[in-house]
Motif scaffolding. Structure first.
Motif, PDB file in Angstrom:
ATOM      1  N   TYR A  68      -3.049   5.702   2.758  1.00  0.00           N
ATOM      2  CA  TYR A  68      -2.266   4.552   3.222  1.00  0.00           C
ATOM      3  C   TYR A  68      -3.092   3.264   3.156  1.00  0.00           C
ATOM      4  O   TYR A  68      -2.575   2.212   2.785  1.00  0.00           O
ATOM      5  N   ARG A  69      -4.374   3.362   3.496  1.00  0.00           N
ATOM      6  CA  ARG A  69      -5.238   2.174   3.449  1.00  0.00           C
ATOM      7  C   ARG A  69      -5.382   1.667   2.012  1.00  0.00           C
ATOM      8  O   ARG A  69      -5.309   0.463   1.762  1.00  0.00           O
ATOM      9  N   VAL A  70      -5.562   2.578   1.061  1.00  0.00           N
ATOM     10  CA  VAL A  70      -5.671   2.187  -0.349  1.00  0.00           C
ATOM     11  C   VAL A  70      -4.387   1.491  -0.797  1.00  0.00           C
ATOM     12  O   VAL A  70      -4.428   0.447  -1.458  1.00  0.00           O
ATOM     13  N   LEU A  71      -3.244   2.045  -0.437  1.00  0.00           N
ATOM     14  CA  LEU A  71      -1.966   1.430  -0.811  1.00  0.00           C
ATOM     15  C   LEU A  71      -1.811   0.046  -0.182  1.00  0.00           C
ATOM     16  O   LEU A  71      -1.351  -0.891  -0.831  1.00  0.00           O
ATOM     17  N   ARG A  72      -2.219  -0.093   1.074  1.00  0.00           N
ATOM     18  CA  ARG A  72      -2.114  -1.389   1.762  1.00  0.00           C
ATOM     19  C   ARG A  72      -3.064  -2.407   1.159  1.00  0.00           C
ATOM     20  O   ARG A  72      -2.686  -3.535   0.845  1.00  0.00           O
ATOM     21  N   GLU A  73      -4.319  -2.015   0.968  1.00  0.00           N
ATOM     22  CA  GLU A  73      -5.324  -2.960   0.481  1.00  0.00           C
ATOM     23  C   GLU A  73      -5.098  -3.362  -0.971  1.00  0.00           C
ATOM     24  O   GLU A  73      -5.524  -4.431  -1.390  1.00  0.00           O
ATOM     25  N   SER A  74      -4.404  -2.528  -1.737  1.00  0.00           N
ATOM     26  CA  SER A  74      -4.100  -2.876  -3.132  1.00  0.00           C
ATOM     27  C   SER A  74      -2.860  -3.757  -3.226  1.00  0.00           C
ATOM     28  O   SER A  74      -2.579  -4.320  -4.279  1.00  0.00           O
ATOM     29  N   GLY A  75      -2.103  -3.865  -2.131  1.00  0.00           N
ATOM     30  CA  GLY A  75      -0.906  -4.697  -2.120  1.00  0.00           C
ATOM     31  C   GLY A  75       0.374  -3.964  -2.449  1.00  0.00           C
ATOM     32  O   GLY A  75       1.416  -4.584  -2.611  1.00  0.00           O
ATOM     33  N   VAL A  76       0.325  -2.637  -2.509  1.00  0.00           N
ATOM     34  CA  VAL A  76       1.527  -1.857  -2.834  1.00  0.00           C
ATOM     35  C   VAL A  76       2.452  -1.738  -1.627  1.00  0.00           C
ATOM     36  O   VAL A  76       3.672  -1.795  -1.770  1.00  0.00           O
ATOM     37  N   ILE A  77       1.887  -1.563  -0.443  1.00  0.00           N
ATOM     38  CA  ILE A  77       2.708  -1.422   0.762  1.00  0.00           C
ATOM     39  C   ILE A  77       2.306  -2.447   1.818  1.00  0.00           C
ATOM     40  O   ILE A  77       1.218  -3.027   1.773  1.00  0.00           O
ATOM     41  N   HIS A  78       3.216  -2.622   2.755  1.00  0.00           N
ATOM     42  CA  HIS A  78       2.939  -3.425   3.947  1.00  0.00           C
ATOM     43  C   HIS A  78       3.041  -2.476   5.130  1.00  0.00           C
ATOM     44  O   HIS A  78       3.960  -1.661   5.207  1.00  0.00           O
ATOM     45  N   GLN A  79       2.086  -2.548   6.039  1.00  0.00           N
ATOM     46  CA  GLN A  79       2.104  -1.737   7.250  1.00  0.00           C
ATOM     47  C   GLN A  79       2.226  -2.642   8.450  1.00  0.00           C
ATOM     48  O   GLN A  79       1.580  -3.684   8.515  1.00  0.00           O
ATOM     49  N   ARG A  80       3.069  -2.201   9.387  1.00  0.00           N
ATOM     50  CA  ARG A  80       3.154  -2.923  10.655  1.00  0.00           C
ATOM     51  C   ARG A  80       3.082  -1.917  11.796  1.00  0.00           C
ATOM     52  O   ARG A  80       3.688  -0.845  11.729  1.00  0.00           O
ATOM     53  N   PRO A  81       2.291  -2.252  12.801  1.00  0.00           N
ATOM     54  CA  PRO A  81       2.156  -1.342  13.938  1.00  0.00           C
ATOM     55  C   PRO A  81       3.453  -1.293  14.752  1.00  0.00           C
ATOM     56  O   PRO A  81       4.078  -2.323  15.003  1.00  0.00           O
ATOM     57  N   VAL A  82       3.844  -0.087  15.134  1.00  0.00           N
ATOM     58  CA  VAL A  82       4.972   0.132  16.033  1.00  0.00           C
ATOM     59  C   VAL A  82       4.518   1.191  17.024  1.00  0.00           C
ATOM     60  O   VAL A  82       4.377   2.363  16.649  1.00  0.00           O
ATOM     61  N   GLY A  83       4.251   0.774  18.243  1.00  0.00           N
ATOM     62  CA  GLY A  83       3.708   1.700  19.227  1.00  0.00           C
ATOM     63  C   GLY A  83       2.365   2.215  18.770  1.00  0.00           C
ATOM     64  O   GLY A  83       1.483   1.454  18.395  1.00  0.00           O
ATOM     65  N   THR A  84       2.231   3.542  18.715  1.00  0.00           N
ATOM     66  CA  THR A  84       0.969   4.145  18.295  1.00  0.00           C
ATOM     67  C   THR A  84       0.971   4.522  16.817  1.00  0.00           C
ATOM     68  O   THR A  84       0.024   5.124  16.323  1.00  0.00           O
ATOM     69  N   SER A  85       2.017   4.167  16.104  1.00  0.00           N
ATOM     70  CA  SER A  85       2.124   4.499  14.687  1.00  0.00           C
ATOM     71  C   SER A  85       2.150   3.231  13.842  1.00  0.00           C
ATOM     72  O   SER A  85       2.082   2.118  14.361  1.00  0.00           O
ATOM     73  N   LYS A  86       2.263   3.424  12.541  1.00  0.00           N
ATOM     74  CA  LYS A  86       2.438   2.303  11.612  1.00  0.00           C
ATOM     75  C   LYS A  86       3.658   2.608  10.762  1.00  0.00           C
ATOM     76  O   LYS A  86       3.838   3.742  10.313  1.00  0.00           O
ATOM     77  N   VAL A  87       4.478   1.592  10.533  1.00  0.00           N
ATOM     78  CA  VAL A  87       5.647   1.728   9.673  1.00  0.00           C
ATOM     79  C   VAL A  87       5.313   1.070   8.347  1.00  0.00           C
ATOM     80  O   VAL A  87       4.745  -0.022   8.299  1.00  0.00           O
ATOM     81  N   ASN A  88       5.664   1.746   7.270  1.00  0.00           N
ATOM     82  CA  ASN A  88       5.299   1.324   5.922  1.00  0.00           C
ATOM     83  C   ASN A  88       6.512   0.911   5.119  1.00  0.00           C
ATOM     84  O   ASN A  88       7.534   1.604   5.126  1.00  0.00           O
TER      85      ASN A  88
END
Length: 105
Positions: free
Chosen positions: A61-81
């Motif tokens: 997930y970090r690779v996808l986020r840092e490459s710009g493929v996905i956006h992650q937003r925190p929701v409670g104790t999880s992340k929504v992609n």
């Protein structure tokens, strides 16, 4: 940027590079993640049944986020992609559609 645990860095559109996107999409697990997000619109990190450990999944997930493929937003104790489809389509027209249309094994 704040040092809070929920602060996630995402590249701005102008910093997304084709090399990083292609490298991120080349991994079979990350490709499964991207296809699932494309199919569902958005998904929390822990809902997919993937054959990797939790720490390895976090890495993907970090690779996808840092490459710009996905956006992650925190929701409670999880992340929504979500996919950064608008950014990817603007930078690399047809790339995401081509990847998503490729044969699935």
């Amino acid at each position: 940027m704040s040092s809070t645990a929920t602060a996630l860095e995402h590249p701005v559109r102008e910093d997304i590079r084709i090399e990083g996107v292609l490298q991120a999409l080349a991994d079979p697990v990350r490709l499964r993640i991207v296809r699932a997000i494309a199919d569902h619109g958005e998904i929390p990190c822990g809902v997919l049944d993937l054959p990797v450990s939790k720490s390895t999944l976090t890495h993907h997930y970090r690779v996808l986020r840092e490459s710009g493929v996905i956006h992650q937003r925190p929701v409670g104790t999880s992340k929504v992609n979500t996919l950064r489809r608008e950014d990817l389509d603007a930078l690399f027209p047809g790339l995401l559609d081509g990847v998503l249309a490729a044969r699935r094994d």
